[in-house]
Design an enzyme around this catalytic site. Structure first.
Site, mmCIF file in Angstrom:
data_model
loop_
_atom_site.group_PDB
_atom_site.id
_atom_site.type_symbol
_atom_site.label_atom_id
_atom_site.label_comp_id
_atom_site.label_asym_id
_atom_site.label_seq_id
_atom_site.Cartn_x
_atom_site.Cartn_y
_atom_site.Cartn_z
ATOM 1 N N ALA A 161 -52.386 36.635 -9.049
ATOM 2 C CA ALA A 161 -51.835 37.902 -9.539
ATOM 3 C C ALA A 161 -50.942 38.558 -8.497
ATOM 4 O O ALA A 161 -49.863 39.085 -8.819
ATOM 5 C CB ALA A 161 -52.972 38.838 -9.937
ATOM 6 N N TYR A 162 -51.378 38.517 -7.252
ATOM 7 C CA TYR A 162 -50.599 39.113 -6.163
ATOM 8 C C TYR A 162 -49.255 38.403 -6.008
ATOM 9 O O TYR A 162 -48.198 39.051 -5.930
ATOM 10 C CB TYR A 162 -51.405 39.038 -4.869
ATOM 11 C CG TYR A 162 -50.712 39.585 -3.652
ATOM 12 C CD1 TYR A 162 -50.453 40.937 -3.522
ATOM 13 C CD2 TYR A 162 -50.317 38.738 -2.611
ATOM 14 C CE1 TYR A 162 -49.822 41.444 -2.394
ATOM 15 C CE2 TYR A 162 -49.696 39.225 -1.478
ATOM 16 C CZ TYR A 162 -49.445 40.585 -1.374
ATOM 17 O OH TYR A 162 -48.819 41.074 -0.255
ATOM 18 N N VAL A 163 -49.284 37.071 -5.984
ATOM 19 C CA VAL A 163 -48.051 36.309 -5.836
ATOM 20 C C VAL A 163 -47.123 36.522 -7.029
ATOM 21 O O VAL A 163 -45.893 36.622 -6.863
ATOM 22 C CB VAL A 163 -48.367 34.814 -5.642
ATOM 23 C CG1 VAL A 163 -47.128 33.959 -5.860
ATOM 24 C CG2 VAL A 163 -48.912 34.571 -4.242
#
Length: 253
Positions: A161-163
């Protein structure tokens, strides 16, 4: 800190930077570095006003100029007011450095979608809102500097999700650089590798941290000052670097 005031080479007008998330971690290092280069600084904070004011006090004590301004980066009215505050104090804005962001880690299969929404609100919408204001307001000769991550290439499990949010930031940056054709404003993204900040260290045990450090050919974690040097380059002399993602990661593949 240098007492020299940074000025635009063509106009001689003192240069001004707004740093979102400027009260801690990489943001604080960026504030300190740009202040040493003679920028007047708007130190943005989301929730920790005391830390932002301490950052301002340190800059002022060293002979620089700075003010604090708080608000949610994803709220367009709030951020418009932040830009207004910095412009009213210093006369304009030349550089916007958007370090504000959150990182919540989980395998994709088990990620709480409420966390996904939180990540996207701050990282994607927040970057879009700040970039939009910057595109409207930055003076000619200025720079917009957003933040991604080297994990877009390293592809560590748990970072899905962060990437995804950071890949969106890279796309926003590359398109905005081309939309600002003729404005004499550069737009770039800095993509740090593993860097010793609370955001990175939180929730990781010593073995995990050591593994990530040794994954880098230089065999250490980056320091916030390492990242701030790249920002200072893009904010100042790097006028021929535009529409790029600059991987500042010690050689992490």
């Amino acid at each position: 800190m240098s007492s020299t005031i940074s000025t635009h080479p063509a106009t001689g007008i003192p240069r001004v930077a707004l740093v979102t998330g400027g009260s801690g971690g990489i943001g604080r290092a960026v504030v300190d570095r740009l202040a040493r280069d003679g920028f007047a600084i708007g130190v943005h904070y989301a929730g920790n006003r005391a830390q932002a004011e301490a950052t301002v006090a340190a800059v002022v004590a060293a002979g620089g100029r700075a003010i604090a301004a708080g608000g949610d980066v994803a709220d367009e009215q709030t951020m418009s007011a932040v830009f207004d505050t910095v412009e009213a104090e210093f006369g304009g804005i030349d550089v916007v450095v958007n370090t504000a962001g959150i990182m919540l880690l989980s395998p994709i299969a088990t990620l709480d979608l409420a966390d996904l929404d939180r990540i996207y609100r701050t990282n994607v919408r927040g970057t879009f809102v700040v970039s939009q204001q910057a595109a409207r307001r930055i003076r000619p000769g200025g720079a917009i500097i957003n933040f991604s991550t080297s994990v877009t290439r390293a592809q560590f499990p748990g970072y899905g999700a962060y990437v995804a949010s950071k890949a969106a930031i890279e796309s926003i940056t590359l398109i905005l650089a081309r939309e600002l054709r003729g404005k004499d404003v550069t737009v770039n993204t800095v993509a740090p590798g593993p860097t010793a900040t609370p955001l990175f260290l939180n929730g990781k045990d010593e073995a995990t941290i050591a593994t990530l450090a040794t994954a880098v050919p230089l065999e250490r974690l980056g320091q916030p000052d390492d990242i701030a040097e790249t920002v200072a380059f893009l904010a100042g002399p790097a006028r021929w670097v535009n529409g790029q993602v600059v991987f500042t990661n010690g050689g992490l593949a």
